[in-house]
Design an enzyme around this catalytic site. Structure first.
Site, PDB file in Angstrom:
ATOM      1  N   GLU A  97       0.830  -1.291   0.025  1.00  0.00           N
ATOM      2  CA  GLU A  97      -0.003  -0.069  -0.167  1.00  0.00           C
ATOM      3  C   GLU A  97       1.148   1.052   0.029  1.00  0.00           C
ATOM      4  O   GLU A  97       1.712   1.563   0.857  1.00  0.00           O
ATOM      5  CB  GLU A  97      -0.835  -0.096   1.097  1.00  0.00           C
ATOM      6  CG  GLU A  97      -1.999   1.090   1.348  1.00  0.00           C
ATOM      7  CD  GLU A  97      -2.436   1.614   2.692  1.00  0.00           C
ATOM      8  OE1 GLU A  97      -1.967   1.403   3.444  1.00  0.00           O
ATOM      9  OE2 GLU A  97      -3.552   2.173   2.453  1.00  0.00           O
TER      10      GLU A  97
ATOM     11  N   ASP B 227     -11.038   2.074   3.706  1.00  0.00           N
ATOM     12  CA  ASP B 227     -10.767   3.185   3.803  1.00  0.00           C
ATOM     13  C   ASP B 227     -11.320   4.322   2.991  1.00  0.00           C
ATOM     14  O   ASP B 227     -11.255   5.544   3.058  1.00  0.00           O
ATOM     15  CB  ASP B 227      -9.273   3.550   3.641  1.00  0.00           C
ATOM     16  CG  ASP B 227      -8.297   2.928   4.507  1.00  0.00           C
ATOM     17  OD1 ASP B 227      -7.259   2.443   4.330  1.00  0.00           O
ATOM     18  OD2 ASP B 227      -8.547   2.725   5.816  1.00  0.00           O
TER      19      ASP B 227
HETATM   20  O1  TEU Z   1      -4.304   3.620   5.346  1.00  0.00           O
HETATM   21  C1  TEU Z   1      -3.036   4.345   4.811  1.00  0.00           C
HETATM   22  C2  TEU Z   1      -3.914   5.738   4.768  1.00  0.00           C
HETATM   23  O2  TEU Z   1      -3.152   6.600   4.313  1.00  0.00           O
HETATM   24  C3  TEU Z   1      -5.198   5.966   5.065  1.00  0.00           C
HETATM   25  O3  TEU Z   1      -5.142   7.012   6.123  1.00  0.00           O
HETATM   26  C4  TEU Z   1      -6.106   6.264   4.046  1.00  0.00           C
HETATM   27  O4  TEU Z   1      -5.326   6.510   2.937  1.00  0.00           O
HETATM   28  C5  TEU Z   1      -6.825   7.418   4.133  1.00  0.00           C
HETATM   29  O5  TEU Z   1      -7.354   7.282   5.510  1.00  0.00           O
HETATM   30  C6  TEU Z   1      -7.858   7.793   3.082  1.00  0.00           C
HETATM   31  O6  TEU Z   1      -8.449   8.863   3.481  1.00  0.00           O
HETATM   32  C7  TEU Z   1      -3.586   2.356   6.150  1.00  0.00           C
HETATM   33  C8  TEU Z   1      -4.963   1.441   6.368  1.00  0.00           C
HETATM   34  O7  TEU Z   1      -5.548   1.000   5.268  1.00  0.00           O
HETATM   35  C9  TEU Z   1      -5.921   2.191   7.241  1.00  0.00           C
HETATM   36  O8  TEU Z   1      -7.088   1.737   7.666  1.00  0.00           O
HETATM   37  C10 TEU Z   1      -5.069   2.657   8.536  1.00  0.00           C
HETATM   38  O9  TEU Z   1      -5.868   3.531   9.282  1.00  0.00           O
HETATM   39  C11 TEU Z   1      -3.859   3.452   8.250  1.00  0.00           C
HETATM   40  O10 TEU Z   1      -2.986   2.716   7.275  1.00  0.00           O
HETATM   41  C12 TEU Z   1      -2.777   3.340   9.557  1.00  0.00           C
HETATM   42  O11 TEU Z   1      -2.548   1.999   9.759  1.00  0.00           O
END
Ligand code: TEU
Length: 549
Positions: free
Chosen positions: A243, A318
């Site tokens: 990611e 997300d």
């Molecule tokens: O998400 C990474 C991230 O940047 C998220 O904040 C997302 O892009 C953003 O909320 C969109 O608005 C990962 C995980 O998918 C997320 O669920 C976690 O909260 C985050 O990392 C921290 O581990």
């Protein structure tokens, strides 16, 4: 020869909202196992489970307190072992979410580090006597003072999520050992959470923005991933997806080009910021369709030319529900949901289906902040009101952009709690659960669900979907997205009308293609599909895939 995962489709499960076999408010592993027959019928090859490890659940499991323990909310290791075995019997591989940019502050490493300045685990985290001006992605400063430790620690996300120090070789070895632990228990893939943020510059420079330009795709990130590949993945069949937050095309080519021995593929999010005016997420705003096509086309052409591999997706845990965001969740919900699926599954890369996307689940439209659970959303509500924004503006932005839009319980049937659990769920159901659910679509060949099932099957049948290049024919059209995927042996045409009006356009390359040989309609979302011709006319939210081979 393509690795088999280049014909695969991956289904993302957010276990907390997927299904509870134990009659809990939150989902569980036994509930996932209970739904494997459905996933096998759908035709997916992998399931990606978001974090199931011991966690205080401040960020729904992305705050890990013990990487080697299953959180009792989800079950135990026997449940996990059974899930892996039952999935394998159905030809489905299991991918786990690995969160190693940070741990929960309740992790033993952090609790020991804060109490014992000389313990080796102190240096597993990033401590300073004074903070710099970096900002957390969840709002507020990115440094928190810990009175027990007597120093500030870095947290790019919530204060309960302390960033790990990847410059420490012992920390890296502890992470690699943890990953091997899960491989030894039958896991065959990893989704690596914000893995491009793990390398921070040693001097933590002040920034005239929020600091992300210093730690995003940081100085040693490729070196760390190449070491991870050598020490965890090499010699094993492991599928990995990174990611990549706020990344670049060049880095994603480097992360995913096979000869670099880093990862199999990458997620990026640039296409999911086309409704962020001036890059600001927390504003209710329409999306920019031209920008959406431009960004996706740039990544399709660039990754294909560079030898990289895209993870292609519209939504995840997300992001808002795609039919509400880029489709029409009202009168045209079914055709627009099918169109979005068609547009995505024709692309180069590995398609991801997020739970509920396959039945056209929409944003719930929660009007009361008390209905929200997400830490990012609740932080935003607090900070935006404190900044003086009117409550109705803040709630309009939250209704459109909150991560909770994708976290309402999976809608299985019209029974109690939509078949998710016999217990009231941890978060409200979306209001359309009686009409929009798996049971209502399972025997309807014209449903969104069957459309996804047909698209998933196409990827295994037609090599052009894995191997073809990408060329957009309508980059500037206000409603049409028409693109080609080409190999020497075949050309696929994907034609989509992203509007509620009938649209006609003359596209000479389609006429030239039609003249080379018969075009087969592979899939469509309206009856009586028109023949492939230069004079293209598409009905509202009409999507067609033609193949000439
Ligand atoms: O998400 C990474 C991230 O940047 C998220 O904040 C997302 O892009 C953003 O909320 C969109 O608005 C990962 C995980 O998918 C997320 O669920 C976690 O909260 C985050 O990392 C921290 O581990």
């Amino acid at each position: 020869m393509n690795p088999t995962w280049k014909q695969s489709v991956i289904y993302q499960i957010y276990p907390k909202s997927f299904c509870s076999a134990h009659g809990q408010a939150t989902g569980d592993l036994a509930g996932v196992t209970a739904r494997l027959d459905y996933l096998q019928w759908l035709g997916v090859d992998w399931i990606w489970l978001t974090p199931i490890y011991l966690s205080p659940q401040r960020d729904n499991g992305y705050d890990v307190a013990d990487y080697l323990a299953i959180d009792p909310r989800y079950g135990d290791m026997a449940d996990f072992t059974r899930l892996v075995a039952e999935a394998g019997r159905r030809g489905i591989q299991v991918m786990l979410d690995i969160v190693v940019n940070h741990t929960s502050t309740e992790h033993e490493w952090f609790q020991t580090a804060r109490r014992e300045r000389d313990h080796p685990w102190r240096d597993f985290y990033l401590w300073r006597d004074a903070p710099n001006n970096w900002q957390s992605k969840f709002g507020g400063p990115a440094w928190e003072y810990d009175p027990v430790a007597g120093q500030y620690y870095l947290h790019l996300f919530d204060t309960s999520q302390a960033d790990l120090n990847w410059a420490n070789p012992e920390l890296r070895q502890a992470v690699f050992a943890m990953m091997r632990y899960w491989l030894e228990r039958g896991v065959r893939g990893f989704r690596l959470d914000v893995i491009n943020l793990i390398s921070k510059p040693a001097d933590f420079p002040e920034d005239d923005s929020d600091g992300r330009r210093f730690y995003t795709d940081g100085p040693q990130v490729h070196e760390h991933l190449q070491q991870m590949h050598r020490e965890v993945f090499a010699g094993r069949e492991v599928l990995t997806v990174g990611e990549m937050s706020s990344t670049t095309l060049e880095h994603c080519i480097h992360y995913s080009r096979p000869d670099r021995r880093e990862l199999s593929m990458t997620f990026n999010f640039h296409h999911l910021k086309v409704d962020y005016p001036e890059g600001r997420k927390w504003v209710a705003a329409p999306y920019d369709f031209i920008a959406l096509k431009r960004i996706l086309s740039t990544w399709q052409e660039g990754m294909h030319a560079g030898g990289g591999w895209n993870a292609v997706f519209w939504c995840n845990h997300d992001q808002p529900r795609v039919v509400s965001r880029f489709g029409d969740s009202g009168a045209w919900r079914v055709p627009s949901a099918k169109l979005l699926a068609t547009a995505l599954h024709g692309l180069q890369g590995t398609p991801y289906v997020y739970q509920g996307e396959e039945i056209g689940m929409a944003n719930p439209g929660f009007a009361d902040i008390a209905q929200y659970r997400d830490v990012e959303t609740l932080n935003a509500h607090r900070l935006l009101l404190a900044a003086g924004l009117p409550e109705d503006e803040v709630m309009a932005a939250i209704r459109q952009k909150s991560r909770d839009n994708a976290r309402t319980p999976m809608q299985w049937d019209a029974g109690p709690n939509a078949g998710f659990s016999s217990e009231a769920p941890w978060i409200d159901l979306a209001p359309d659960w009686r009409e929009v659910n798996v049971a209502a679509q399972r025997d309807d060949p014209d449903s969104v669900l069957h459309h996804y099932r047909r698209l998933i099957a196409l990827r295994k049948r037609h090599p052009v979907l894995a191997d073809g290049d990408y060329h957009c024919l309508t980059p500037d059209h206000p409603a049409l997205w028409v693109y080609l995927r080409r190999t020497p042996a075949a050309t696929l045409v994907v034609a989509c009308n992203f509007s509620g009006e009938t649209v006609a356009e003359t596209l000479p390359p389609l006429g030239e293609l039609a003249a080379t040989g018969p075009a087969r309609t592979l899939i469509a979302n309206h009856p009586d599909t028109p023949p492939l011709a230069a004079a293209l006319q598409l009905r509202p939210w009409e999507a067609v895939m033609w193949l000439v081979d």
